[in-house]
Structure formats: C-alpha cells, structure tokens
Design an enzyme around this catalytic site. Structure first.
Site, PDB file in Angstrom:
ATOM      1  CB  SER A 250      -0.949   0.010   1.204  1.00 44.66           C
ATOM      2  OG  SER A 250      -0.224  -0.117   2.416  1.00 44.66           O
TER       3      SER A 250
ATOM      4  CG  ASP B 232      -4.003   5.611   6.906  1.00 43.68           C
ATOM      5  OD1 ASP B 232      -2.806   5.334   7.170  1.00 43.68           O
ATOM      6  OD2 ASP B 232      -4.595   5.130   5.918  1.00 43.68           O
TER       7      ASP B 232
ATOM      8  CG  HIS C 147      -0.984   3.843   4.534  1.00 44.66           C
ATOM      9  ND1 HIS C 147      -2.210   3.435   5.008  1.00 44.66           N
ATOM     10  CD2 HIS C 147      -0.426   2.771   3.912  1.00 44.66           C
ATOM     11  CE1 HIS C 147      -2.393   2.158   4.686  1.00 44.66           C
ATOM     12  NE2 HIS C 147      -1.333   1.734   4.036  1.00 44.66           N
TER      13      HIS C 147
END
Length: 353
Positions: free
Chosen positions: A37, A317, A320
């Site tokens: 991600s 968040d 990340h």
C-alpha cells in the site's frame, strides 16, 4: 535545527526542478513498481478487500484536484515522486487499467496489504502478493514483446524497477497476534528475517530473468513509530530494531546480487536512516504520533474530514505517511543528501548507468 532547515531547502529545490520539467527524454524509458500500500496506485480498487483507498478523503491533495486514486495517502506516494524526478511524463498506471502501448512506460503492480510471503494480508481479503505481481509482470512483458519485437529485451534492461515490500510481512504477519495461519510462530526475529530475505532473493532472481537490470530495494521504515503504536509511549524500539535487522540484510542481498549479476545493479534505500528511527529526520513535520485522518480507526472512513494542516503531519492514517513525509524519502532516495541514504548509489546515479 540548522541541519533540518538545510534538509528542507534541499527537498524544495529538488521539487522545483521536478516541477519545471526535464528538457528532452526522461532518464529511463520505463518504471516498474512492486510492493504494497505504500506504492499502490489503484490495484486493490476492484478486489474484495478491506484494504482500499478509492474514496475521499484519500487523494484530497492529488495533483489535478481532490480525487481518490487508490493511493493510501492524501496525495502522491514515494514512487509517484520518484517517477517525477526520473522525468516520467505521467504517473505509472496500475496493472488492471494499463492499455495498449502504455505498458511501454511501466506498470504499478503494488497491492495494499500484500507481502513477500503469499499468506500475508489474508485478514483483510484479496490482495496481489509479490509472487502474483511477478506473474502479472510476465503478462506485461509478453505485451511489450508483441509491440517491440526483438527490441523488447533492450527496452526492459533500461527500466528502473522499484521493490518496496515487507512491511505487511511484519505488521500483518509476524507481529500480528491474530495471525491464524501461525506460519511464523516457530521463528525468532532473526530466523523470520532470514526466511523473508531468502524469499525476496528468489523473487529478485525471477525479476532479473524477466530483464530487470536496475533495481531499487526500498528499505522498511520505522514501523514501530506508527501512530497505533507510538501515540502514548513513543516509538517501539523493539519493532524498529527488528526492522533495522531486516534492512541490514537487504544491503548484503544487494551485494550478493551485484556480484552474481555483473550486468545489473541493485541498490538499497535507507528509509530508517532518512526519516529517522524516531522520525526526527522528517524535520518540519511537527505531528508524528497522531494521524491526520482516521485517528479512532486504522484507516480513514469514507468522506471523513482530515486535518487541515496536512503538511505538518507525518502520518495520513494510522498506517501510511502523508505526501509531505513521502517527499522527504523520495527526494533523498533519488539524490542522496548523506552517504548513508542509499547503497551503493542513489536512484539518480542508477538511472544514468
């Protein structure tokens, strides 16, 4: 403090050069991206997965106006920014959306929650593991061969290949008490990192066999500083020391590959060294233990309101980094500010080989 100011001046100058554009051709003809991600640009959008970022406020600061792009941040990822420094005309598209001769410029295969080990990330649903990403790359190579014929091999040899993987193997697998597969339970940290590096080395052998000659291994960041771990007691030194051990093995891996494949060059980006084991390398980002969005859950909720001062936060968040933090890593990965930022060279030198 003076050193931090110099660091931010360096980053701003490099970004201005990038925005002004590179006259002529990009430094490399193509850029292929593998990982999770931290690099994903939409590969998870149509998967049955909880690991998705195809809704606002993800993408709120992406160039061209607020729009979710499948990136797990407010704007650009580290590899997006590296692509800009390389002079790529467009951001590298995710594998499912790449059509026609767009594949000649590179593809992003990275998938949120994926890992080097195939079972990593099963808790959140479908994902594209590193092994499957390599399989997807083989499909793309066939398409490139159909377009370029005998020139395909030479084209692929000139590309940059980014591998930014392993975070989930630790955080969703080894350190996760709810890992029902228990495949990692017999391992002590050193054994697990040895096993992970062995698996990665096999994957890099495959990547080399597919034509990769300029490979960037981006080391893991200080995941012990994720807000979910550091909010009340500071960064976890135990987690970060394990990750540093893994990163050290990446340098040995690069040495081994550079000796084995003398027509290729593998480099390692020292992420922890750049951002700091306590995030002190992020300088002007004053909020490092609370995320800008999704403070009460792991990720942002759809259409929730993020913090307004996003350029002051290290984390978007709970898992990340913000674009502001990505800028720090990308700038020094591309053009090392310190000899320890990249080994044995930075991306700008690799691209020019």
């Amino acid at each position: 403090m003076f050193g931090r100011r110099i660091s931010w001046v360096f980053i701003i100058v490099l970004q201005l050069v990038s925005k002004l554009g590179v006259q002529g051709e990009p430094l490399v003809p193509c850029f292929f991206i593998f990982g999770d991600s931290l690099s994903d640009s939409g590969n998870n959008d149509n998967l049955a997965s909880l690991a998705k970022a195809n809704f606002l406020p993800y993408g709120i600061d992406f160039p061209g106006g607020p729009r979710p792009t499948g990136r797990f941040t407010n704007g650009r990822t580290t590899v997006d920014l590296i692509g800009e420094y390389l002079g790529m005309e467009n951001y590298i598209p995710p594998f499912p959306s790449a059509q026609d001769d767009v594949v000649l410029n590179g593809i992003n295969y990275a998938s949120g929650s994926a890992g080097i080990r195939p079972e990593t990330g099963y808790q959140v649903g479908q994902r594209v593991s590193m092994d499957q990403q390599l399989s997807n790359h083989q499909t793309v190579i066939s398409r490139i061969s159909n377009i370029l014929g005998n020139n395909a091999s030479g084209h692929l040899n000139k590309c940059i290949y980014s591998v930014y993987a392993g975070s989930n193997d630790f955080m969703l697998n080894y350190f996760n008490p709810l890992n029902f597969f228990r495949t990692t339970s017999p391992f002590i940290p050193q054994q697990f990192t040895d096993d992970l590096v062995l698996r990665l080395s096999q994957q890099l052998d495959t990547l080399y066999s597919y034509g990769a000659r300029k490979v960037v291994l981006i080391g893991l960041g200080p995941l012990g500083c994720l807000p979910a771990l550091s909010r009340f007691g500071g960064c976890s030194g135990i987690v970060n020391s394990v990750l540093q051990g893994y990163n050290d093995k990446l340098k040995t891996l690069a040495d081994n590959f550079n000796q084995k494949y003398t027509d290729a060059k593998f480099i390692v980006i020292n992420t922890i060294g750049i951002v700091g084991a306590d995030l002190s390398g992020l300088g002007g980002l004053r909020v490092t233990n609370v995320p800008c969005c999704g403070a009460l859950q792991f990720v942002c909720l759809p259409f929730s309101l993020p913090c307004p001062n996003r350029d002051e936060f290290a984390y978007w968040d709970n898992a990340h980094p913000t674009e502001a933090a990505n800028k720090v890593l990308a700038a020094r990965a591309f053009n090392a500010q310190d000899p320890d930022d990249a080994y044995p060279m930075d991306i700008s030198h690799l691209a020019r080989l």
